[in-house]
Structures are given as structure tokens and as C-alpha cells.
Design an enzyme around this catalytic site. Structure first.
Site, PDB file in Angstrom:
ATOM      1  N   CYS A  77       0.823  -1.204   0.000  1.00 50.19           N
ATOM      2  CA  CYS A  77       0.000   0.000   0.000  1.00 50.19           C
ATOM      3  C   CYS A  77       0.862   1.260   0.000  1.00 50.19           C
ATOM      4  CB  CYS A  77      -0.922  -0.003   1.225  1.00 50.19           C
ATOM      5  SG  CYS A  77      -1.950   1.472   1.369  1.00 50.19           S
ATOM      6  N   CYS A 160      -6.872  -2.122   6.872  1.00 51.46           N
ATOM      7  CA  CYS A 160      -6.110  -0.905   7.157  1.00 51.46           C
ATOM      8  C   CYS A 160      -6.242  -0.528   8.624  1.00 51.46           C
ATOM      9  CB  CYS A 160      -6.622   0.233   6.279  1.00 51.46           C
ATOM     10  SG  CYS A 160      -5.922   1.853   6.652  1.00 51.46           S
ATOM     11  N   GLU A 336     -12.664  31.479   2.925  1.00 50.27           N
ATOM     12  CA  GLU A 336     -12.472  30.111   2.443  1.00 50.27           C
ATOM     13  C   GLU A 336     -12.999  30.013   1.013  1.00 50.27           C
ATOM     14  OE1 GLU A 336     -11.965  26.355   1.485  1.00 50.27           O
ATOM     15  OE2 GLU A 336     -11.139  27.140   3.371  1.00 50.27           O
ATOM     16  N   ASP A 381      -4.039  29.040   7.653  1.00 47.31           N
ATOM     17  CA  ASP A 381      -4.054  27.575   7.600  1.00 47.31           C
ATOM     18  C   ASP A 381      -4.285  27.152   6.155  1.00 47.31           C
ATOM     19  OD1 ASP A 381      -4.103  24.903   8.175  1.00 47.31           O
ATOM     20  OD2 ASP A 381      -5.962  24.930   9.321  1.00 47.31           O
ATOM     21  N   CYS A 408       0.449  22.083   6.802  1.00 48.13           N
ATOM     22  CA  CYS A 408       0.465  20.622   6.679  1.00 48.13           C
ATOM     23  C   CYS A 408       1.586  20.154   5.759  1.00 48.13           C
ATOM     24  CB  CYS A 408      -0.886  20.111   6.174  1.00 48.13           C
ATOM     25  SG  CYS A 408      -1.375  20.762   4.569  1.00 48.13           S
TER      26      CYS A 408
END
Length: 453
Positions: A77, A160, A336, A381, A408
Site C-alpha cells: 500500500c 487498514c 475560504e 491555515d 500541513c
């Protein structure tokens, strides 16, 4: 060293996010998914002056740090990278990777607070996007994640371990239904076929679940048996919505060309830090709910005093950060680009009885020109690619004293840090939060302060 050669070497270092570094014949070679200490066999795929890249063919000897993976899919995977490393080693690796990236661009000393671990190492994900396909050409129908290094082959990931059992049960039943149905999956090359994706989302703190089957419009089977089967599964959570989304986009992404509500409602609720959030199928929300609480608590501590302040929450998603900061702020403005996320944010603020939040839909670069308020603090963000340079220029022109950036993707963060430092800001402190155990991904929070002239 030439392109196409097959060589062996020891991985001396792993750079973010999963780049194994091997020195061979006096040259540096970057090989994805190589772990420090492994002896590997690889083929040279790119060769330029002073730089080479390779493809991992075989791990000849495991790293002394490695152990057996808890997941039976790990070898094939492509979803996880670090599952053979004990969790403490994963944390040490990610902490070092981010610190090195920050140090490479930081112009002044700063406080580095290290890494905070995820409250859960396994079963932490609250969202999965599964793909239909086959594991080998013309093989039986599969449903799950891409095989490591493959654009086409799909592995059925019914064991998983980064999701809860509810996800695995829904995946297995949906695959059984699709096979019984007899319709083909959507082929990326021919653009023919029916089954495309399965989206499952769950509120970790509420147990509410949303299930969405994404297909093309090239067939119209009766989905009632699938819906009834989902409702009859022995799940720990509660299915609050079952949907069918049409997607005829040529790209291999989940696009919404129209969604039919088969059962319940088209959203689920999650609770973070005492606030309730309504989350629609395609709106952004952190994929690790318990980890998100750690992340947002840390961000709130970085932001500091918000009393009577006007705060801009840019790239605000469903308004999580805005509403966490709103109770003592004068006003919070969230921007956003995803309209349904903005609508969810507005409904969330109303449900949480917060009347000082304003949410605007559109690109930050353009919407900032329409906002009359001037911020005292800014929270960023952004998506993985970071902030558009022109948007970053507009943000810096506000000249706020404190700016908190949640990232991130630390490589995008350090690129934007260079621009922020050039624009008169300095890095005060940083903290890493591991939201994605088993993978090479991580969240980084930095506090920037305006340099006094």
C-alpha cells in the site's frame, strides 16, 4: 552513474517527507520510501549534474530501527511510509526533519518546542477516500488505496489500521455490492465505467457517519440494496447520511456534479474543544479529530490574548479555528474558497451561538480587497501548496504584530517563511504536531512577530 543502472547502497538519512538519501559512487541519490539504516537495491531513474533520483526495488536489509508492521497491507500500500518504525522513532524523525527545514531559512534564533504526538496511533482517521479499480490489469474489482508507486493499481485495504473497524466494514460491503452489481469501475485512460470512489467520514467524538458513493453517470443501477445494506451493518457509529454523488470529471479526483441524498442528512456533526461543527461531504476538516484538539490548543496558545481583537482566519475551512478564537475576540473574519465549507461555517457559528464571526467565500487573494475591517491578528491555515505570493504580500501589508501559520507541508511553509522574513517578520517559536502517525506527513505551527524598526 547512468540512468537505468541498478545499484545498492545504505540509506544514510530520510528527508521530508519520505526521501531516502544514498551516497553511491560519490554522488547523492534520492530514493522515495527509503528509511535510515536500510540497505537497498534501486534503479537510477533521473541523472542530472550533481543530482540523481532512484526507484526503490528491494530492501536487502532492514534498518536496525525497524520492526514488523502492524498492517498486513504495508508492503504493497502507498498510504503509509513509517509503519515499520516504532512510534517514538517516527516522532524523532519528523521532529528532526521539520527542525532542519526551519533552520535552513530562519534568520534569527527562535524557540522550538519539539513535537506533540497524536492521542491515537491507530484508528485515528475520520475521513477516507477509497478508489475503485483492480490490483492488476483485468483483475477482479478492488476498492481501497493505490499500490505503492502506482497510478493505476488499487489495493483492497480491508484491514487498514489507521481507520476504525466501521470504515473497514463499509468498504467490504460496498465492494461486495459493486461486484454483485456487475458494472465496471471507471477507467482513467478510456474514461469508461461506473464505480469511481467511496467517501466515508466519521465524527470521532460524536460517532456520526456520512457515506458517499461516487460514480459516473454512465449507468443507473438501483442503489437501494447498497443503502439498506449499509444501514444494516453492525457498526459502532451511527450512519446519519448516505449519499450518491455523480462525477463525470476526466480527472482522477472526487468532483461533485450533483449529489442525491439516499438516507438521512447530507452532513455529520463533530465536536472539537467543546464546540459543535457541521461537516458536509467535501468540506475541509482535519482528518484526525483528537489530534486536531492538540493542534488547535497549541495554535490558541501561540496566538495569545485575543480579547477585543479583530482576527482574520484565512483559509478557514468549516471555521474551526475562527470559532475557537471567537468567544473573547471582538470579531473574527474567515475566508475560504469552498462555498459549501463557508455555508457550514456559518451554520456552525450559529449553532455555537457565536454572533461575532463572519465567513466569506472566495479566493483569499481577491476577497481581502473587499473586507473593510483591519485585523489585529492573522491566522493562516493554507492548503498543502502554501500561500499565493501575491496573497502573502497583501497579508503582510496589514502589518499585524502577531501572525500564526499552521502548515500541513513544511516545505511550503519554509518557502513562505522566507517571504515573511523579507517582509519584516521574524520567527518567534514553532511546534510540530503529529496528526498522521505511520505516514510522512506532519503539521507545523509557527508564530511570527513584526520586527520593530
Amino acid at each position: 552513474m547512468k540512468k537505468g543502472m541498478v545499484l545498492e547502497g545504505i540509506v544514510e538519512k530520510t528527508e521530508f517527507p519520505n526521501k531516502g538519501i544514498v551516497f553511491c559512487e560519490g554522488e547523492k541519490v534520492i530514493i522515495k520510501n527509503g528509511l535510515e539504516g536500510q540497505k537497498i537495491r534501486f534503479s537510477v531513474t533521473k541523472k542530472r549534474k550533481g543530482k540523481a533520483e532512484g526507484r526503490l526495488l528491494e530492501v536487502l536489509e532492514r534498518s536496525p530501527l525497524e520492526q514488523d508492521s502492524p498492517c498486513p497491507h504495508f508492503a504493497e500500500c502507498g498510504g503509509c511510509t513509517y509503519q515499520t518504525l516504532p512510534y517514538e522513532e517516527q516522532l524523532r524523525l519528523k521532529e528532526r526533519q521539520v527542525k532542519e527545514l526551519l533552520d535552513s531559512v530562519c534568520e534569527t534564533p527562535y524557540e522550538f518546542q519539539g513535537i506533540k504526538k497524536s492521542p491515537e496511533q491507530f484508528g485515528y482517521r475520520n475521513k477516507m477516500e477509497y478508489s475503485f479499480g483492480d490490483a492488476c490489469k483485468d483483475g477482479p474489482l478492488t476498492l481501497g488505496l493505490h499500490k505503492r508507486g502506482s497510478f493505476y493499481d488499487i489495493l483492497t485495504t480491508d484491514e487498514c489500521c489507521i481507520v476504525e473497524e466501521d470504515f473497514r466494514k463499509i468498504l467490504s460491503f460496498t465492494l461486495e455490492f459493486a461486484r454483485t452489481c456487475g458494472l465496471p469501475f471507471y477507467h482513467k485512460l478510456t474514461h469508461q465505467g461506473y464505480f469511481r470512489h467511496l467517501l466515508v467520514r466519521k465524527g470521532k467524538n460524536t460517532g456520526e457517519m456520512l457515506v458517499d458513493l461516487i460514480t459516473s453517470t454512465q449507468a443507473s443501477p438501483d442503489l437501494t440494496p447498497w443503502k439498506e445494506g449499509i444501514l444494516n451493518l453492525p457498526l459502532k457509529g451511527q450512519v446519519t447520511g448516505i449519499l450518491h454523488t455523480s462525477n463525470d470529471s476526466l480527472a482522477d479526483v472526487i468532483a461533485n456534479d450533483g449529489t442525491e441524498l439516499l438516507y438521512g442528512r447530507d452532513f455529520f456533526q463533530e465536536r472539537i474543544l467543546g464546540l459543535d461543527f457541521r461537516i458536509s461531504p467535501f468540506s475541509f476538516f482535519q482528518t484526525n479529530s483528537l489530534g486536531a484538539e492538540v493542534l488547535y490548543e497549541t495554535a490558541r496558545s501561540f496566538i495569545g490574548d485575543t480579547r477585543d481583537k479583530v482576527i482574520f482566519d484565512l483559509y478557514s475551512g468549516t471555521g474551526t479555528i475562527a470559532q475557537i478564537l471567537a468567544p473573547v475576540a471582538e470579531k473574527v473574519v474567515g475566508i475560504e474558497i469552498v462555498p459549501e465549507a463557508v455555508e457550514a461555517a456559518r451554520q456552525n457559528a450559529q449553532a455555537n451561538r457565536l454572533d461575532n464571526c463572519t465567513f466569506l467565500a472566495g479566493d483569499v487573494l481577491k476577497v481581502l480587497d473587499t473586507v473593510e475591517e483591519k485585523p489585529d491578528l492573522i491566522v493562516l491555515d493554507p492548503p498543502r501548496d502554501g500561500i499565493h505570493p501575491k496573497a502573502l504580500t497583501k497579508i503582510m501589508k496589514y502589518g499585524v504584530e502577531r501572525l500564526v501559520y499552521i502548515s500541513c507541508k513544511p516545505t511550503s511553509l519554509v518557502r513562505d517563511l522566507e517571504a515573511l522574513q523579507a517582509g519584516g517578520y521574524r520567527l518567534e517559536k514553532s511546534c510540530v504536531v503529529d496528526m498522521f502517525p505511520g505516514t510522512g506527513h506532519v503539521e507545523t505551527i509557527v508564530l511570527m512577530s513584526k520586527v520593530e524598526k
